[in-house]
Design a protein around this motif. Structure first.
Motif, PDB file in Angstrom:
ATOM      1  N   ASP A 199       6.357-107.545  -4.729  1.00  0.00           N
ATOM      2  CA  ASP A 199       6.609-108.348  -4.915  1.00  0.00           C
ATOM      3  C   ASP A 199       8.057-107.713  -4.856  1.00  0.00           C
ATOM      4  O   ASP A 199       8.339-106.892  -5.989  1.00  0.00           O
ATOM      5  CB  ASP A 199       6.728-109.477  -5.884  1.00  0.00           C
ATOM      6  CG  ASP A 199       7.115-110.873  -6.064  1.00  0.00           C
ATOM      7  OD1 ASP A 199       7.778-111.046  -5.115  1.00  0.00           O
ATOM      8  OD2 ASP A 199       7.228-110.461  -7.312  1.00  0.00           O
ATOM      9  N   SER A 232       7.334-110.905  -0.065  1.00  0.00           N
ATOM     10  CA  SER A 232       7.725-112.160  -1.086  1.00  0.00           C
ATOM     11  C   SER A 232       7.115-113.127   0.096  1.00  0.00           C
ATOM     12  O   SER A 232       7.104-113.697   0.891  1.00  0.00           O
ATOM     13  CB  SER A 232       9.467-111.797  -0.986  1.00  0.00           C
ATOM     14  OG  SER A 232      10.232-112.570  -1.258  1.00  0.00           O
ATOM     15  N   GLY A 233       7.914-114.729  -0.548  1.00  0.00           N
ATOM     16  CA  GLY A 233       8.214-115.460  -0.605  1.00  0.00           C
ATOM     17  C   GLY A 233       9.555-115.753   0.552  1.00  0.00           C
ATOM     18  O   GLY A 233       9.544-116.690   1.447  1.00  0.00           O
ATOM     19  N   ASN A 267       5.481-115.060   1.780  1.00  0.00           N
ATOM     20  CA  ASN A 267       4.046-114.209   1.098  1.00  0.00           C
ATOM     21  C   ASN A 267       2.818-113.954   2.360  1.00  0.00           C
ATOM     22  O   ASN A 267       1.661-114.401   2.247  1.00  0.00           O
ATOM     23  CB  ASN A 267       3.867-116.065   0.435  1.00  0.00           C
ATOM     24  CG  ASN A 267       4.721-116.783  -0.410  1.00  0.00           C
ATOM     25  OD1 ASN A 267       5.425-115.263  -1.339  1.00  0.00           O
ATOM     26  ND2 ASN A 267       4.783-117.721  -1.108  1.00  0.00           N
ATOM     27  N   THR A 312       8.999-124.795   0.995  1.00  0.00           N
ATOM     28  CA  THR A 312       8.913-125.163  -0.162  1.00  0.00           C
ATOM     29  C   THR A 312       9.869-126.238  -0.962  1.00  0.00           C
ATOM     30  O   THR A 312      10.678-127.110  -0.567  1.00  0.00           O
ATOM     31  CB  THR A 312      10.298-123.668  -0.694  1.00  0.00           C
ATOM     32  OG1 THR A 312       9.871-122.697  -0.132  1.00  0.00           O
ATOM     33  CG2 THR A 312      10.483-123.673  -1.907  1.00  0.00           C
ATOM     34  N   SER A 333       5.826-119.699  -6.600  1.00  0.00           N
ATOM     35  CA  SER A 333       6.887-118.071  -6.459  1.00  0.00           C
ATOM     36  C   SER A 333       7.748-118.288  -7.026  1.00  0.00           C
ATOM     37  O   SER A 333       8.445-116.943  -7.681  1.00  0.00           O
ATOM     38  CB  SER A 333       7.489-118.008  -5.023  1.00  0.00           C
ATOM     39  OG  SER A 333       8.066-119.492  -4.823  1.00  0.00           O
ATOM     40  N   ASP A 378       5.831-122.885  -3.258  1.00  0.00           N
ATOM     41  CA  ASP A 378       5.555-122.745  -1.736  1.00  0.00           C
ATOM     42  C   ASP A 378       4.447-123.270  -1.431  1.00  0.00           C
ATOM     43  O   ASP A 378       3.039-122.670  -1.714  1.00  0.00           O
ATOM     44  CB  ASP A 378       5.810-121.064  -1.455  1.00  0.00           C
ATOM     45  CG  ASP A 378       7.016-120.446  -2.011  1.00  0.00           C
ATOM     46  OD1 ASP A 378       7.994-121.067  -1.937  1.00  0.00           O
ATOM     47  OD2 ASP A 378       7.027-119.220  -2.064  1.00  0.00           O
ATOM     48  N   LYS A 409      -0.111-113.850  -0.641  1.00  0.00           N
ATOM     49  CA  LYS A 409      -0.330-112.661  -1.365  1.00  0.00           C
ATOM     50  C   LYS A 409      -1.664-112.383  -1.130  1.00  0.00           C
ATOM     51  O   LYS A 409      -2.056-110.404  -1.070  1.00  0.00           O
ATOM     52  CB  LYS A 409       0.129-111.836  -2.244  1.00  0.00           C
ATOM     53  CG  LYS A 409       2.725-112.677  -1.817  1.00  0.00           C
ATOM     54  CD  LYS A 409       2.680-112.151  -2.820  1.00  0.00           C
ATOM     55  CE  LYS A 409       4.382-112.741  -2.574  1.00  0.00           C
ATOM     56  NZ  LYS A 409       5.100-112.056  -4.304  1.00  0.00           N
ATOM     57  N   GLN A 421       5.090-113.672 -10.771  1.00  0.00           N
ATOM     58  CA  GLN A 421       4.723-114.813 -10.809  1.00  0.00           C
ATOM     59  C   GLN A 421       2.887-115.920 -10.044  1.00  0.00           C
ATOM     60  O   GLN A 421       2.407-114.384  -9.886  1.00  0.00           O
ATOM     61  CB  GLN A 421       4.707-115.529 -10.069  1.00  0.00           C
ATOM     62  CG  GLN A 421       6.641-115.519 -10.183  1.00  0.00           C
ATOM     63  CD  GLN A 421       7.383-116.902 -11.180  1.00  0.00           C
ATOM     64  OE1 GLN A 421       6.671-117.440 -11.085  1.00  0.00           O
ATOM     65  NE2 GLN A 421       8.140-115.732 -11.862  1.00  0.00           N
ATOM     66  N   ASN A 431       1.635-116.838  -7.699  1.00  0.00           N
ATOM     67  CA  ASN A 431       1.273-116.636  -6.240  1.00  0.00           C
ATOM     68  C   ASN A 431       0.538-115.080  -6.389  1.00  0.00           C
ATOM     69  O   ASN A 431       0.272-114.597  -4.898  1.00  0.00           O
ATOM     70  CB  ASN A 431       2.296-116.852  -5.294  1.00  0.00           C
ATOM     71  CG  ASN A 431       3.664-116.347  -5.267  1.00  0.00           C
ATOM     72  OD1 ASN A 431       3.667-115.590  -6.679  1.00  0.00           O
ATOM     73  ND2 ASN A 431       4.572-116.567  -4.366  1.00  0.00           N
ATOM     74  N   ASP A 432       0.915-114.455  -7.136  1.00  0.00           N
ATOM     75  CA  ASP A 432       0.460-112.484  -6.814  1.00  0.00           C
ATOM     76  C   ASP A 432      -0.568-112.111  -8.070  1.00  0.00           C
ATOM     77  O   ASP A 432      -1.275-111.666  -7.343  1.00  0.00           O
ATOM     78  CB  ASP A 432       1.873-111.904  -8.026  1.00  0.00           C
ATOM     79  CG  ASP A 432       3.491-111.643  -7.776  1.00  0.00           C
ATOM     80  OD1 ASP A 432       3.583-111.905  -6.575  1.00  0.00           O
ATOM     81  OD2 ASP A 432       4.171-112.127  -8.394  1.00  0.00           O
TER      82      ASP A 432
END
Length: 285
Positions: free
Chosen positions: A27, A61-62, A85, A166, A195, A201, A209, A233, A235-236
């Motif tokens: 990320d 990344s977003g 993402n 977003t 994110s 997001d 991801k 984060q 989302n990871d």
């Protein structure tokens, strides 16, 4: 931790399991760079050392793909770059490998939910970042981060090529509720995740991801079990679950940390470099 020897060309064994490592996926914000978006010399050297061991390095990344342009030179990025993402996968010259968009109906639903929560929606339509107010919270900061300006337009007017939406607010409790409500409303029709504490997001259901890990497995022929992922984060977490090993940054929430194989120091304390050196390269100490 004792140093480990180099394995067969293009791999490195983890100190803990002996599992070969062939690819590291990081990320960007809060992981590879500091809170002030600084790529430190030690982080650059950590990536160089990965290559010396024959380990492939990639980023996700977003951010829009162009928002990662400043990393390509210093890190000598030569692998697919996963922007939005995973909503858009590009080569280092920004030619598109593949893109996953939201349907217009889903995009309208998402914008409505964001507005119902009194948050501000941003729309990423292809390479265009569209906002309704150039002076809205976080717009200037995001422009500084990604190094290109948004377009001011009517949100919801053109929804044919939406890669990401977003929702933005500085009310962090509201953002957690917004993430939850979007996930409940969208089900498996789209992916919604924080994110940053102030960004949620929304992308195509296959653009997350975790999907980035699987796409790199398909494109590069490297099994997910031989990948290491780093992030900070919620989302990871999806890429943590797909990869053979994962490293959370020290500033990540307890919920994110407990989903990772290892926890490093914070991004302000060389968390990326420390994680690579200790858990991937096997440096002592």
């Amino acid at each position: 931790m004792q140093p480990v020897g180099t394995q067969a060309a293009g791999s490195q064994a983890t100190p803990a399991t002996g599992q070969q490592i062939r690819l590291v996926l990081a990320d960007v914000d809060g992981t590879l760079v500091t809170k002030d978006k600084i790529l430190t010399p030690r982080a650059i050297r950590a990536v160089e050392r990965l290559r010396e061991r024959g380990i492939v390095f990639a980023i996700t990344s977003g951010r829009p793909p162009k928002g990662m342009e400043m990393l390509i030179g210093p890190l000598k990025i030569d692998q697919p770059i996963a922007g939005f993402n995973g909503g858009m996968m590009v080569r280092p010259d920004f030619s598109v490998i593949e893109a996953r968009t939201l349907t217009a109906d889903v995009a309208r639903t998402v914008i409505g939910i964001i507005r119902d929560h009194k948050a501000d929606p941003w729309v990423y339509n292809g390479n265009d970042w569209i906002v309704s107010d150039i002076k809205a919270p976080h717009v200037a900061r995001e422009q500084w981060t990604v190094k290109f300006p948004p377009k001011v337009g009517v949100i919801g007017e053109d929804l044919d090529q939406v890669v990401k939406i977003t929702g933005v607010s500085d009310d962090l409790d509201l953002m957690k509720r917004l993430e939850h409500d979007l996930q409940q409303a969208l089900g498996d029709t789209a992916s919604a995740a924080l994110s940053q504490p102030y960004y949620v997001d929304v992308t195509n259901r296959d653009a997350n991801k975790g999907g980035v890990v699987m796409t790199l497995e398909r494109l590069l022929g490297i099994p997910a079990a031989q990948m290491v992922t780093l992030g900070d984060q919620p989302n990871d977490v999806l890429m943590f679950r797909k990869s053979g090993m994962s490293i959370a940054m020290g500033q990540a929430s307890p919920e994110v940390q407990k989903q990772a194989t290892h926890v490093s120091t914070s991004c302000e304390e060389e968390g990326f470099a420390n994680g690579i050196e200790k858990f991937v390269l096997g440096d002592a100490g």
